[in-house]
Every structure is written in C-alpha cells, then in structure tokens.
Design a protein around this motif. Structure first.
Motif, short mmCIF file in Angstrom:
data_model
loop_
_atom_site.label_atom_id
_atom_site.label_comp_id
_atom_site.label_asym_id
_atom_site.label_seq_id
_atom_site.Cartn_x
_atom_site.Cartn_y
_atom_site.Cartn_z
N ILE A 4 71.49 -51.40 -161.91
CA ILE A 4 71.27 -51.30 -160.46
C ILE A 4 72.36 -50.40 -159.87
CG2 ILE A 4 70.14 -53.54 -160.36
CD1 ILE A 4 73.37 -53.51 -158.66
N ALA A 5 72.01 -49.81 -158.71
CA ALA A 5 72.95 -48.98 -157.97
C ALA A 5 73.25 -49.65 -156.64
CB ALA A 5 72.37 -47.59 -157.74
N VAL A 6 74.49 -49.51 -156.18
CA VAL A 6 74.94 -50.10 -154.91
C VAL A 6 75.51 -48.99 -154.04
CG1 VAL A 6 76.43 -51.80 -153.83
CG2 VAL A 6 75.49 -52.25 -156.11
N LEU A 7 74.96 -48.84 -152.85
CA LEU A 7 75.43 -47.82 -151.91
C LEU A 7 76.39 -48.43 -150.91
CD1 LEU A 7 75.30 -44.93 -150.78
CD2 LEU A 7 73.36 -45.68 -149.37
N GLN A 8 77.62 -47.95 -150.90
CA GLN A 8 78.59 -48.30 -149.87
C GLN A 8 78.58 -47.15 -148.85
OE1 GLN A 8 82.13 -50.80 -150.50
NE2 GLN A 8 83.30 -48.91 -150.37
N MET A 9 78.33 -47.47 -147.58
CA MET A 9 78.12 -46.45 -146.54
C MET A 9 79.14 -46.55 -145.43
SD MET A 9 73.97 -46.40 -145.86
CE MET A 9 74.05 -44.84 -144.94
N THR A 10 79.29 -45.43 -144.71
CA THR A 10 79.94 -45.44 -143.41
C THR A 10 78.89 -44.93 -142.42
OG1 THR A 10 82.05 -44.91 -144.48
CG2 THR A 10 81.97 -44.72 -142.08
N SER A 11 77.92 -45.78 -142.12
CA SER A 11 76.82 -45.38 -141.24
C SER A 11 77.36 -45.09 -139.84
CB SER A 11 75.76 -46.47 -141.16
OG SER A 11 75.15 -46.68 -142.42
N GLY A 12 76.68 -44.17 -139.16
CA GLY A 12 77.11 -43.79 -137.83
C GLY A 12 76.01 -43.91 -136.80
N ILE A 13 76.15 -43.16 -135.72
CA ILE A 13 75.26 -43.29 -134.57
C ILE A 13 74.13 -42.26 -134.59
CG2 ILE A 13 77.11 -44.28 -133.18
CD1 ILE A 13 77.45 -41.58 -131.80
N GLU A 14 74.08 -41.42 -135.64
CA GLU A 14 73.04 -40.39 -135.75
C GLU A 14 72.05 -40.78 -136.84
OE1 GLU A 14 72.66 -37.93 -133.78
OE2 GLU A 14 74.57 -38.04 -132.70
N PRO A 15 70.83 -41.23 -136.49
CA PRO A 15 69.86 -41.66 -137.49
C PRO A 15 69.54 -40.61 -138.53
CG PRO A 15 69.17 -42.37 -135.31
CD PRO A 15 70.33 -41.46 -135.10
N GLU A 16 69.50 -39.35 -138.15
CA GLU A 16 69.16 -38.29 -139.10
C GLU A 16 70.21 -38.19 -140.21
OE1 GLU A 16 67.40 -35.17 -141.11
OE2 GLU A 16 66.52 -36.36 -139.49
N ALA A 25 71.03 -40.93 -151.83
CA ALA A 25 71.41 -42.06 -152.69
C ALA A 25 70.25 -42.52 -153.55
CB ALA A 25 71.91 -43.22 -151.82
N VAL A 26 69.05 -42.53 -152.99
CA VAL A 26 67.87 -42.90 -153.77
C VAL A 26 67.71 -41.95 -154.95
CG1 VAL A 26 65.35 -43.05 -153.76
CG2 VAL A 26 66.65 -44.03 -151.87
N ALA A 34 69.27 -45.93 -162.64
CA ALA A 34 69.14 -47.23 -161.98
C ALA A 34 67.67 -47.56 -161.74
CB ALA A 34 69.91 -47.25 -160.67
N ALA A 35 67.34 -48.82 -161.92
CA ALA A 35 65.98 -49.29 -161.63
C ALA A 35 65.83 -49.72 -160.19
CB ALA A 35 65.62 -50.45 -162.55
N MET A 36 66.96 -49.99 -159.51
CA MET A 36 66.92 -50.48 -158.13
C MET A 36 68.20 -50.08 -157.41
SD MET A 36 65.81 -54.30 -156.91
CE MET A 36 65.11 -54.52 -155.26
N LEU A 37 68.06 -49.71 -156.15
CA LEU A 37 69.19 -49.36 -155.28
C LEU A 37 69.31 -50.40 -154.18
CD1 LEU A 37 71.33 -47.37 -154.04
CD2 LEU A 37 69.41 -46.33 -152.80
N PHE A 38 70.55 -50.83 -153.89
CA PHE A 38 70.84 -51.75 -152.80
C PHE A 38 71.67 -51.02 -151.75
CE2 PHE A 38 69.82 -54.37 -156.35
CZ PHE A 38 69.33 -55.57 -155.86
N THR A 39 71.31 -51.16 -150.47
CA THR A 39 72.03 -50.50 -149.38
C THR A 39 72.54 -51.55 -148.39
OG1 THR A 39 70.30 -50.14 -147.69
CG2 THR A 39 70.29 -48.68 -149.62
N PRO A 40 73.48 -51.18 -147.49
CA PRO A 40 74.12 -52.17 -146.61
C PRO A 40 73.27 -52.57 -145.40
CG PRO A 40 75.54 -50.25 -147.01
CD PRO A 40 74.16 -49.88 -147.44
#
Length: 272
Positions: A4-16, A25-26, A34-40
């Motif tokens: 499995i893959a794990v995404l650690q993000m610093t998401s912001g205010i811009e959806p794009e 990341a996908v 990886a067979a599966m990705l997990f996001t925050p």
C-alpha cells in the motif's frame, strides 16, 4: 502480500493544486507497485476561512478532487482510500466525507465523519467543526479491497473507542484514520491512539495525515503511520515533509494476533 501507498500532504486553499497532487500520487503509487493508495483528511481543500472555502465546495459529482481521483484510479488500475473531502450536501451544510474508489474508478463506499471537532485549545486555537459540517451517523466498512475488509473513520473519530469496537466486531482487517491533527494534540496523543486502536481491533491501521504549514495559517502534525495488529509501527513518515510512503501488509498477521489475543472473541456486553 499487498503493498500500500500512503500520501502525506500539505493541502492548501487551491482545489486545482490539490487535485494535481492527488493525481500524481495515484500514478506514482501504481507505478511503484502499490495495490491501494491512502490519502489524508481534507485532501482536496484545507481552508479554515469558511467564507472563502464555500466558493470551492461543491456537490459530490462536481467536487474536483473526487472527479480527478476517480479518473486517475481508473487509468492506473489502483484502489484509493480518499481520506476525506468537504462536500456540499444541499441543506446549507457540508459533509466531511471519505470515499473508497475501486480500480475502475467507481465509488465503492462513502463515510461521513461522525464526531465533530469542537474545542478551544490552550494554544489559542478554536475549532467548531459542527458550525459548518453535518455529522454522519453510520459505521462503514467495505469488503474485498487489497487490505481485506476496510473500516472507515476520519481524524477526531480516533478518540471514540465505541466506533472502533464496532469496526472490530465487523471483523475489519484494516482501518483508515485519515487526519489533519493539530501539532499540540498530535505531539501528545497521535502515536499512542493509533497504536491503541490497532491493538483493540486486532487490525492494521493506516493513518494518512496532513503535515506542515498550510496556506490558511494552520500547522498540522504529520507522522502518517501504518500500524500492524500487534501495535507495531511499520511506517512513520515524520512531521516535516509531504511525500509518498509504502508498506507491505502481511494479512496472515491478523489471524495470528487474533489467535494469540482473542479479545474480539472474548468480548462481553457490560450492563450499566
């Protein structure tokens, strides 16, 4: 033995910008086996300014991150546990909603965060999630993922053992706990709570997390984790940088732990 893959993000205010990061990341997760990705939690938009955020929050079918991730998952042929997104539910409120996407890009499960984070912290931070979000009321799991039966939770849910008891009784093999934990609460409680929930449910825990300084001014703890059913930490991505991490699941470990410490089988109802 699924990877499995794990995404650690610093998401912001811009959806794009967030959507592009999720698409990349996908593709990377699939490319590295990886067979599966997990996001925050709040992968598509992290904005404490609710007036500004409202301009970017849409109904499910029009939520940019969801549309892009579904397409990306179908192209890559990978499962995605999309930690959560803010979704307009049409009654003047939003839902903090987790999704599981299958390799054809279909939505295999939805879960709305049950427990709302309403608190005044010693640091001076004040959070009133219930002012904007409607709480969910259903325990949710989905079968036949690469990690077996996957139970869904979001962030603050981790502090409510009854939810994890229900997921344990449902014989979940893995529980997703995507998060955007604050630094003070993360420093004090993050690791011990994640390990405790894995031990209690005799299940793997995957906790993809937000990290660092965000465009809306908040700071999150990071330390995305993968924990095995014995409580052993298999992956800790640290508290400094976003990125993609990987872990291999030995699903046979679940039966071994449940045989050695059969707490789910030995559970009894306790009268008040």
């Amino acid at each position: 033995m699924p990877r499995i893959a794990v995404l650690q993000m610093t998401s912001g205010i811009e959806p794009e910008i967030n959507a592009v990061a999720l698409e990349e990341a996908v593709a990377q997760a699939a490319g590295e086996g990886a067979a599966m990705l997990f996001t925050p939690e709040m992968s598509g938009l992290l904005d404490r300014d609710r007036k500004r955020a409202a301009q970017s929050i849409a109904e499910e079918d029009e939520t940019l991150a969801l549309v892009r991730v579904r397409d990306a998952a179908a192209r890559a042929g990978i499962w995605v546990s999309l930690g959560s997104l803010a979704v307009d539910i049409g009654d003047g409120r939003w839902a903090n909603r987790a999704f599981v996407i299958d390799p054809e890009g279909r939505i295999a499960a939805r879960y709305d965060k049950i427990h709302m984070f309403d608190v005044d912290l010693a640091s001076g931070e004040s959070w009133r999630e219930s002012n904007a979000y409607r709480a969910g009321d259903h325990v949710t799991s989905v079968e036949n993922t690469p990690v077996g039966r996957l139970g869904l939770t979001v962030c603050y849910d981790i502090r409510f053992p009854a939810l994890f008891d229900a997921l344990g009784q449902a014989q979940c093999d893995c529980i997703a706990i995507p998060a955007a934990f604050t630094v003070p609460t993360g420093t004090a409680h993050w690791h011990v709570l994640q390990r405790a929930r894995a031990i209690e449910a005799s299940a793997f825990v995957v906790a993809a997390s937000q990290v660092g300084e965000h465009a809306d001014g908040r700071r999150t703890y990071g330390h995305s984790l993968v924990v095995d059913p014995w409580g052993e930490v298999l992956l800790d991505m640290g508290g400094e940088q976003p990125g993609l991490g990987f872990a291999d699941f030995d699903l046979a470990r679940i039966a071994e732990v449940r045989a050695q410490v059969p707490s789910l089988a030995n559970r009894r109802e306790i009268a008040n």
